[in-house]
Design a protein around this motif. Structure first.
Motif, PDB file in Angstrom:
ATOM      1  N   ARG A 184      23.282  77.453  44.511  1.00 25.84           N
ATOM      2  CA  ARG A 184      23.615  78.181  45.740  1.00 25.84           C
ATOM      3  C   ARG A 184      23.964  77.229  46.876  1.00 25.84           C
ATOM      4  NH1 ARG A 184      19.128  78.732  49.211  1.00 25.84           N
ATOM      5  NH2 ARG A 184      17.192  77.873  48.359  1.00 25.84           N
ATOM      6  N   HIS A 185      23.652  75.930  46.700  1.00 24.70           N
ATOM      7  CA  HIS A 185      23.991  74.939  47.723  1.00 24.70           C
ATOM      8  C   HIS A 185      25.353  74.299  47.476  1.00 24.70           C
ATOM      9  CE1 HIS A 185      19.913  75.286  49.175  1.00 24.70           C
ATOM     10  NE2 HIS A 185      19.445  75.007  47.974  1.00 24.70           N
ATOM     11  N   GLY A 186      26.009  74.664  46.382  1.00 20.98           N
ATOM     12  CA  GLY A 186      27.345  74.174  46.121  1.00 20.98           C
ATOM     13  C   GLY A 186      27.426  73.024  45.146  1.00 20.98           C
ATOM     14  N   GLY A 187      26.292  72.471  44.730  1.00 21.97           N
ATOM     15  CA  GLY A 187      26.296  71.404  43.742  1.00 21.97           C
ATOM     16  C   GLY A 187      26.596  71.946  42.354  1.00 21.97           C
ATOM     17  N   VAL A 188      27.128  71.091  41.505  1.00 22.82           N
ATOM     18  CA  VAL A 188      27.486  71.495  40.150  1.00 22.82           C
ATOM     19  C   VAL A 188      26.807  70.579  39.141  1.00 22.82           C
ATOM     20  CG1 VAL A 188      29.364  71.766  38.481  1.00 22.82           C
ATOM     21  CG2 VAL A 188      29.717  72.435  40.865  1.00 22.82           C
ATOM     22  N   ARG A 189      26.125  71.195  38.206  1.00 20.54           N
ATOM     23  CA  ARG A 189      25.574  70.484  37.054  1.00 20.54           C
ATOM     24  C   ARG A 189      26.523  70.718  35.897  1.00 20.54           C
ATOM     25  NH1 ARG A 189      22.094  72.087  32.754  1.00 20.54           N
ATOM     26  NH2 ARG A 189      20.754  70.400  31.966  1.00 20.54           N
TER      27      ARG A 189
END
Length: 242
Positions: A184-189
């Motif tokens: 939800r913070h925009g980071g991508v795993r």
């Protein structure tokens, strides 16, 4: 009629978008998890996978073009099975036989797909963008998360999945199965699989040992279970070196 020019300029009926770009936080239509495939012949990416898989340590391995020549008959056999049992039509007679090993076509759910494989491995490099569009045509190769194997091809006819996996074996890193998990913070795993799952290796052990040699086959099986998947975390979907 499919000409060689048409085949190698084929664009899927639905424009391909980078799947990572679809994971924009704040858009209700964007999935939290997105699984897809990617074709890339970029030397730096392939070299990074070779290093990750420690393939340079295998002194008995064949050169990639020789591996491809030995695997090509199995790709052709997969194409025959797609024609006989899976609704694909053989259009090989309509393309340059000196360049392409086969060409297939299928219409499904209002889309037209073209699937072709060249006789020479170098053609993948020479026409990288074209083959990327072909492999990444929406709905052709589908993927899904897997609890035990991270991410895998999913809901495919067996010959089509095997075709993809044979290419993974020839050049690990060229054909990837990926999954993006967007927070939800925009980071991508990002999870990337460069080798087939071990059960596919075991089901095709005779063909792979005959084509690649027993030592290389066993090494790939081991790496599939221990290092065939890489995981990276990015601040944004555009940050990608896999």
């Amino acid at each position: 009629m499919i000409t060689s020019h048409h085949l190698l300029s084929h664009k899927p009926s639905q424009t391909f978008r980078n799947p990572a770009s679809a994971n924009t936080v704040g858009q209700h239509s964007a999935p939290f998890r997105h699984a897809y495939v990617r074709f890339s012949a970029a030397p730096t990416r392939i070299a990074a996978w070779r290093q990750h898989l420690e393939l340079d340590e295998l002194v008995t391995q064949l050169a990639p073009d020789e591996r491809y020549a030995r695997v090509l008959p199995h790709l052709v056999a997969c194409a025959r099975d797609l024609v006989r049992h899976c609704g694909w039509s053989d259009r090989t007679a309509e393309v340059d036989a000196d360049q392409m090993a086969f060409a297939l076509q299928k219409q499904s759910r209002g889309r037209t797909y073209v699937l072709a494989v060249p006789r020479s491995l170098s053609t993948f490099w020479e026409c990288e963008d074209i083959f990327a569009q072909m492999f990444q045509a929406p709905g052709l190769f589908t993927a899904a998360p897997s609890r035990s194997r991270a991410v895998i091809l999913s809901d495919l006819d067996a010959p089509l999945a095997s075709m993809f996996y044979f290419l993974q074996v020839v050049v690990p890193g060229m054909c990837l199965v990926l999954m993006d998990e967007t927070s939800r913070h925009g980071g991508v795993r990002r999870v990337a699989r460069a080798l087939p799952p071990s059960d596919w290796f075991l089901a095709h052990d005779h063909a792979l040992c005959s084509a690649l040699g027993g030592d290389y086959y066993l090494a790939l099986v081991s790496r599939s279970m221990t290092s065939g998947v890489r995981i990276q975390t990015h601040g944004s979907p555009s940050e990608d070196d896999m």
